[in-house]
Scaffold this motif. Structure first.
Motif, PDB file in Angstrom:
ATOM      1  N   VAL A  35       5.923  14.200  19.884  1.00  0.00           N
ATOM      2  CA  VAL A  35       5.110  13.030  19.574  1.00  0.00           C
ATOM      3  C   VAL A  35       5.098  12.845  18.064  1.00  0.00           C
ATOM      4  N   VAL A  36       5.561  11.683  17.618  1.00  0.00           N
ATOM      5  CA  VAL A  36       5.588  11.347  16.194  1.00  0.00           C
ATOM      6  C   VAL A  36       4.445  10.382  15.903  1.00  0.00           C
ATOM      7  N   SER A  37       3.658  10.700  14.889  1.00  0.00           N
ATOM      8  CA  SER A  37       2.534   9.826  14.524  1.00  0.00           C
ATOM      9  C   SER A  37       2.412   9.759  13.013  1.00  0.00           C
ATOM     10  N   LYS A  38       2.180   8.554  12.475  1.00  0.00           N
ATOM     11  CA  LYS A  38       2.082   8.442  11.019  1.00  0.00           C
ATOM     12  C   LYS A  38       0.700   8.816  10.501  1.00  0.00           C
ATOM     13  N   VAL A  39      -0.218   9.121  11.420  1.00  0.00           N
ATOM     14  CA  VAL A  39      -1.515   9.689  11.049  1.00  0.00           C
ATOM     15  C   VAL A  39      -1.776  10.879  11.970  1.00  0.00           C
ATOM     16  N   PHE A  40      -2.788  11.676  11.630  1.00  0.00           N
ATOM     17  CA  PHE A  40      -3.184  12.737  12.551  1.00  0.00           C
ATOM     18  C   PHE A  40      -3.581  12.072  13.868  1.00  0.00           C
ATOM     19  N   PRO A  41      -3.165  12.612  15.028  1.00  0.00           N
ATOM     20  CA  PRO A  41      -3.335  11.909  16.308  1.00  0.00           C
ATOM     21  C   PRO A  41      -4.725  11.355  16.574  1.00  0.00           C
ATOM     22  N   THR A  42      -5.775  12.079  16.235  1.00  0.00           N
ATOM     23  CA  THR A  42      -7.118  11.579  16.535  1.00  0.00           C
ATOM     24  C   THR A  42      -7.572  10.499  15.561  1.00  0.00           C
ATOM     25  N   ARG A  43      -6.685  10.109  14.635  1.00  0.00           N
ATOM     26  CA  ARG A  43      -6.955   8.956  13.772  1.00  0.00           C
ATOM     27  C   ARG A  43      -6.227   7.711  14.287  1.00  0.00           C
ATOM     28  N   SER A  44      -5.525   7.828  15.414  1.00  0.00           N
ATOM     29  CA  SER A  44      -4.858   6.670  16.008  1.00  0.00           C
ATOM     30  C   SER A  44      -5.892   5.613  16.379  1.00  0.00           C
ATOM     31  N   HIS A  45      -5.450   4.363  16.516  1.00  0.00           N
ATOM     32  CA  HIS A  45      -6.415   3.269  16.608  1.00  0.00           C
ATOM     33  C   HIS A  45      -7.192   3.245  17.922  1.00  0.00           C
ATOM     34  N   THR A  46      -6.727   3.952  18.936  1.00  0.00           N
ATOM     35  CA  THR A  46      -7.519   4.059  20.170  1.00  0.00           C
ATOM     36  C   THR A  46      -8.915   4.592  19.872  1.00  0.00           C
ATOM     37  N   VAL A  47      -9.038   5.382  18.819  1.00  0.00           N
ATOM     38  CA  VAL A  47     -10.334   5.970  18.471  1.00  0.00           C
ATOM     39  C   VAL A  47     -11.367   4.899  18.145  1.00  0.00           C
ATOM     40  N   ALA A  48     -10.906   3.684  17.805  1.00  0.00           N
ATOM     41  CA  ALA A  48     -11.824   2.612  17.418  1.00  0.00           C
ATOM     42  C   ALA A  48     -12.336   1.801  18.598  1.00  0.00           C
ATOM     43  N   ALA A  49     -11.760   2.004  19.786  1.00  0.00           N
ATOM     44  CA  ALA A  49     -12.215   1.247  20.966  1.00  0.00           C
ATOM     45  C   ALA A  49     -13.649   1.639  21.285  1.00  0.00           C
ATOM     46  N   GLY A 203       1.136   0.801  19.205  1.00  0.00           N
ATOM     47  CA  GLY A 203      -0.076   0.002  19.051  1.00  0.00           C
ATOM     48  C   GLY A 203       0.193  -1.415  18.581  1.00  0.00           C
ATOM     49  N   GLY A 204      -0.853  -2.051  18.071  1.00  0.00           N
ATOM     50  CA  GLY A 204      -0.822  -3.470  17.741  1.00  0.00           C
ATOM     51  C   GLY A 204      -0.328  -3.784  16.348  1.00  0.00           C
ATOM     52  N   CYS A 205      -0.552  -5.047  15.954  1.00  0.00           N
ATOM     53  CA  CYS A 205      -0.023  -5.537  14.668  1.00  0.00           C
ATOM     54  C   CYS A 205      -1.080  -6.335  13.921  1.00  0.00           C
ATOM     55  N   GLY A 206      -2.348  -5.972  14.054  1.00  0.00           N
ATOM     56  CA  GLY A 206      -3.430  -6.760  13.470  1.00  0.00           C
ATOM     57  C   GLY A 206      -3.355  -6.946  11.973  1.00  0.00           C
ATOM     58  N   GLN A 207      -2.618  -6.067  11.278  1.00  0.00           N
ATOM     59  CA  GLN A 207      -2.510  -6.182   9.828  1.00  0.00           C
ATOM     60  C   GLN A 207      -1.662  -7.364   9.375  1.00  0.00           C
ATOM     61  N   ILE A 208      -1.096  -8.130  10.322  1.00  0.00           N
ATOM     62  CA  ILE A 208      -0.433  -9.371   9.917  1.00  0.00           C
ATOM     63  C   ILE A 208      -1.454 -10.387   9.432  1.00  0.00           C
ATOM     64  N   PHE A 209      -2.722 -10.191   9.769  1.00  0.00           N
ATOM     65  CA  PHE A 209      -3.787 -11.092   9.333  1.00  0.00           C
ATOM     66  C   PHE A 209      -4.645 -10.425   8.259  1.00  0.00           C
ATOM     67  N   ARG A 210      -5.205 -11.234   7.390  1.00  0.00           N
ATOM     68  CA  ARG A 210      -6.025 -10.713   6.291  1.00  0.00           C
ATOM     69  C   ARG A 210      -7.342 -10.135   6.797  1.00  0.00           C
ATOM     70  N   THR A 211      -7.964 -10.802   7.774  1.00  0.00           N
ATOM     71  CA  THR A 211      -9.223 -10.314   8.336  1.00  0.00           C
ATOM     72  C   THR A 211      -8.960  -9.826   9.747  1.00  0.00           C
ATOM     73  N   THR A 212      -9.152  -8.531   9.970  1.00  0.00           N
ATOM     74  CA  THR A 212      -8.803  -7.948  11.261  1.00  0.00           C
ATOM     75  C   THR A 212      -9.698  -6.758  11.569  1.00  0.00           C
ATOM     76  N   SER A 213      -9.871  -6.511  12.872  1.00  0.00           N
ATOM     77  CA  SER A 213     -10.589  -5.323  13.314  1.00  0.00           C
ATOM     78  C   SER A 213      -9.668  -4.108  13.369  1.00  0.00           C
ATOM     79  N   ASN A 214      -8.370  -4.330  13.169  1.00  0.00           N
ATOM     80  CA  ASN A 214      -7.388  -3.261  13.299  1.00  0.00           C
ATOM     81  C   ASN A 214      -7.356  -2.347  12.088  1.00  0.00           C
ATOM     82  N   ALA A 215      -6.982  -1.103  12.327  1.00  0.00           N
ATOM     83  CA  ALA A 215      -6.819  -0.133  11.249  1.00  0.00           C
ATOM     84  C   ALA A 215      -5.613  -0.498  10.385  1.00  0.00           C
ATOM     85  N   HIS A 216      -5.528   0.110   9.198  1.00  0.00           N
ATOM     86  CA  HIS A 216      -4.409  -0.148   8.284  1.00  0.00           C
ATOM     87  C   HIS A 216      -3.071   0.273   8.883  1.00  0.00           C
ATOM     88  N   ILE A 217      -3.090   1.154   9.877  1.00  0.00           N
ATOM     89  CA  ILE A 217      -1.842   1.642  10.466  1.00  0.00           C
ATOM     90  C   ILE A 217      -1.239   0.673  11.463  1.00  0.00           C
TER      91      ILE A 217
END
Length: 587
Positions: A35-49, A203-217
């Motif tokens: 499993v490759v992750s650009k953050v520590f796994p428990t920092r993945s965006h699922t944690v924000a749900a 995951g998603g691509c929310g960072q295409i927008f300036r205002t987003t609920s998505n994480a920087h990743i």
């Protein structure tokens, strides 16, 4: 150059709920999985749900998977694949129980059963009372699920590559995907990971927008990789704006607040949702609530000094209920809005939240491309699951509580299918040097010196352009102007430069690599939206205000090559409507 290489049976890119649930199936079946992750796994965006995961357990009120299916089909504005939706809703019940047995600490009812709260777009019967279908762990459900899945993967001895960035997919000499080139963020050195099967769960691509609920990743990495591999993206025009982000910041205020009894008011204290959705009111579908809020603000009924937001009231719930069921929301509101919801309302406005489209897949997570006569061709060895994928269970709009369900059900199914694929294809595939060189070129292009446009400046311009030209309401003129600007930004990106070209923990280089992904995925959204001449679900066009089932009851496919759209060869299977024929969508 010689690049270090590792070999695995299966490679999973992304360590959120979809990736970890797939990995767990593989590891417990003795499949050698990385499993490759650009953050520590428990920092993945699922944690924000926050709010919960839908399943018709009927712990609070009578419920049935048929009603869950109907609500999901209706919520999708009838564009979802009803076969896939039925499968997801039926699988929801055993999936939640499996999570419970794995150790997810769900909130409980007095009788010990899993607590369920009402959520938007749910009905007890076809048009009847609001159901209580969303299984919750207070307002930190994603956090509870992600940590549980990670712990179970540690027990199963899954191999993790933490803080590695996936550069690109690679192929063997026969053109079959055989892994990916990744970059270790700490050292800045590339690593080739070869695998029989590769699953994208980025995951998603929310960072295409300036205002987003998505994480920087959330920069659309998996979608961009598949575009570069020649695979189209499906239904990218359908991007959901969550109605209740903290005004001016974008942090999410869960729909669970309204499920617990919170409600929206304008500057005059009026519960305006009664005007737009007389029955469901504040628990109408997300696209309906988001448009209602924007309309209130545009018509001069917004609150605040600039009249640019509305209020979410929950102080009437009382401190005990808020502390027990919404503790994270109270903390977020205090920190980011400066408002304690026990005493005062929260200022909210829609925020970019979720992509309904993505990499086209079947219900087993296998990536598919359209073939002749409406058939599908499976891309051997390549899978996708979660928000980056499009099994077409959300259609034009996703219901709250179906996102966690999507990643868990289809992550699990993808894992099980990969087991069979790996066992049927035991021979190791070797990467074609030409494919590896193409993947390396993404990295080496940032070694160019000299004058050029700063990458971070382009990123800011790009995200503002997307927000201005592909937001909640879209018109031909606004979107055409936006496409022109985005095309110019793409050209300027070719001359982008990095001031810091060091390797060790160079986050500026990672952000520059992400920017290329953002531009590709952002253009997929913008071009797809420009071409769909109707209003359906989250895609709202005042110049085409009606849903057009005669001409647009079909999916879109966007190809990166020439910003090309394809409607003629789009698969027809997702348009099955036998169970619930299209009808007017009211709440």
């Amino acid at each position: 150059m010689s690049i270090p290489t590792r070999h695995f049976d299966a490679l999973i890119i992304g360590a959120g709920g979809a990736g970890l649930n797939a990995a767990l199936q593989l590891a417990t079946a003795d499949i050698h999985v990385a499993v490759v992750s650009k953050v520590f796994p428990t920092r993945s965006h699922t944690v924000a749900a926050q709010g919960g995961v839908n399943a018709a357990l009927a712990n609070v009120l009578p419920d049935n998977w048929h009603w869950h299916m109907f609500d999901t089909v209706k919520g999708s504005d009838y564009l979802g694949d009803q076969d896939a939706i039925e499968f997801m809703c039926r699988e929801a019940i055993p999936t939640v129980y499996e999570l419970e047995h794995a150790g997810v600490p769900f909130s409980r009812l007095d009788n010990g059963k899993i607590y369920q709260r009402p959520f938007g777009g749910q009905s007890q019967d076809f048009g009847g009372d609001q159901a209580a279908r969303t299984c919750a762990a207070a307002d930190r459900t994603g956090h509870a699920i992600l940590h549980t899945l990670y712990q179970q993967n540690i027990r199963a001895k899954t191999h993790f590559f933490d803080e590695f960035f996936a550069l690109d997919l690679v192929r063997d000499k026969e053109g079959i995907i055989c892994g990916a080139l990744v970059l270790e963020i700490e050292t800045g050195e590339p690593l080739l990971i070869e695998a029989t099967a590769t699953l994208l769960a980025t995951g998603g691509c929310g960072q295409i927008f300036r205002t987003t609920s998505n994480a920087h990743i959330n920069t659309g990495d998996g979608c961009a990789m598949t575009l570069r591999a020649g695979v189209p993206l499906m239904d990218m025009e359908f991007y959901q704006f969550h109605p209740t982000g903290i005004a001016g910041k974008g942090m999410l205020i869960t729909e669970g607040v309204r499920g617990e009894g919170g409600f929206l008011v304008n500057k005059d204290g009026e519960r305006f949702m009664e005007r737009y959705a007389p029955r469901a009111k504040d628990l109408a579908s997300r696209d309906v609530v988001a448009r209602s809020i924007v309309t209130e603000v545009k018509e001069g009924r917004g609150a605040g000094e600039n009249g640019d937001y509305i209020y979410l009231k929950l102080e009437h719930l009382g401190a005990d209920v808020i502390e027990k069921r919404l503790p994270g929301i109270r903390e977020s509101s205090r920190i980011f809005a400066g408002a304690d919801p026990v005493r005062e309302p929260i200022p909210v406005f829609p925020t970019a939240h979720y992509q309904m489209g993505g990499i086209p897949t079947d219900r087993f997570g296998r990536v598919v491309i359209p073939a002749k006569y409406g058939a599908e061709e499976v891309i051997s060895g390549l899978y996708a699951a979660g928000e980056c994928a499009c099994a077409s269970v959300h259609g034009a709009n996703r219901l709250g509580g179906n996102s966690l369900l999507d990643i868990l059900v289809f992550g699990r199914l993808a894992g099980k299918d990969i087991i069979e694929y790996v066992r049927a294809n035991p021979h190791r595939r070797e990467t074609d040097p030409v494919s590896l060189e193409q993947a390396m070129a993404r990295l080496t292009r940032w070694e160019r010196k000299g004058e050029g446009v700063p990458a971070h400046q382009l990123r800011a311009e790009f995200r503002k352009c997307m927000e201005d030209h592909a937001g909640v309401f879209r018109t031909e003129e606004v979107m055409a102007e936006g496409y022109q600007k985005l095309s110019e930004l793409r050209e300027r990106f070719k001359d982008a430069r990095l001031g810091d070209q060091s390797k060790v923990f160079n986050t500026a280089r990672i952000e520059a690599l992400e920017l290329e992904n953002l531009i590709d995925v952002g253009l997929a959204v913008a071009v797809s939206a420009l071409h769909r001449k109707e209003s359906r679900g989250a895609h709202s066009r005042p110049d085409y205000p009606k849903r057009d089932d005669v001409n647009w009851m079909k999916h879109s496919l966007y190809y990166r090559d020439g910003d090309r759209m394809d409607y003629k060869r789009v698969r027809t299977k997702p348009l099955t409507v036998e169970s619930f024929p299209p009808a007017e969508r009211t709440y």
